[in-house]
Design an enzyme around this catalytic site. Sequence first.
Site, short mmCIF file in Angstrom:
data_model
loop_
_atom_site.label_atom_id
_atom_site.label_comp_id
_atom_site.label_asym_id
_atom_site.label_seq_id
_atom_site.Cartn_x
_atom_site.Cartn_y
_atom_site.Cartn_z
N GLU A 206 0.85 -1.19 0.00
CA GLU A 206 0.00 0.00 0.00
C GLU A 206 0.89 1.25 0.00
O GLU A 206 1.93 1.28 0.65
CB GLU A 206 -0.89 -0.02 1.24
N LYS B 198 -10.17 0.43 -2.15
CA LYS B 198 -10.24 0.04 -0.74
C LYS B 198 -11.60 0.41 -0.14
O LYS B 198 -12.03 1.57 -0.21
CB LYS B 198 -9.11 0.72 0.03
N CYS C 235 -4.98 -3.62 3.31
CA CYS C 235 -4.67 -3.19 4.68
C CYS C 235 -5.85 -3.36 5.66
O CYS C 235 -6.12 -4.47 6.09
CB CYS C 235 -4.17 -1.75 4.65
#
Length: 269
Positions: free
Chosen positions: A40, A113, A158
């Site tokens: 990321e 995301k 993440c």
Amino acid sequence: MKVAALQMVSTPDVGANLDAAWQLLQQASDAGAELAALPEYFCAMGLRDTDKLGLREAFGQGPIQDFLARAARELGLWIVGGTLPLAADDDQHVHNSSLVFSPDGDCVARYDKIHLFRYDNGRERYDEAQVIAAGHEPVQLDITDRGGERWRLGLSVCYDLRFPELYRAQQGCDLLLVPSAFTHTTGQAHWEILLRARAIENQAYVLAPAQGGHHANGRHTWGHSLAVDPWGQVLAEIVQGPGLALAQLDRQRLQSVRAQLPALQHRIL
């Protein structure tokens, strides 16, 4: 299929980060990897969250996307491009997007995301929603390795790691990708446990490339980029600093785990 999780300690300098990423991608290619995944924010860890706004690209064009396409094509790799900032519906936000490029240099998948990190322990404070617009759809795709074997990939980023329902929505995936920039605090407590849990409960390989070190913005990321097998065994790890964790995906191992303990067939809810 051999895969590589690439660990970086990205800076605010995009050019320097792309140079560092190229070196790691080259190392992965030289080591025989067919798929390499960047972390990321591989392209930049800015001094301020709003720095992402100045780096945003329209989907399908821009120097960061050009870099990923060229690297995939010239190195003959499937590349999971960590995340980069892509334009959102307003000028005050970007999408934190993970793009997958084929060895031909074509972008074959995009995942924005979904879950946005917020944390405040009185000393560290993060609130991604201030500058990041959340995505809405899980994404999975099929790729074919050099031996003609097909692998189904599930994309995540993440903080998504804390939401197992996302991975349940990606039924049948063989490999789950989790490019990340976990903080040192949360990573030390939960990173490996969560990654191994996602591998075990989905009976899938997990590849988690991470940021790992001290950054110019004062942030300390946990690192510990991992490859985990469907039984939850850690196959490869790099603790801190730049480097790569290499692992071999074994179709027979995947099938064996699922046959011996057919938990996915036993789901009720």
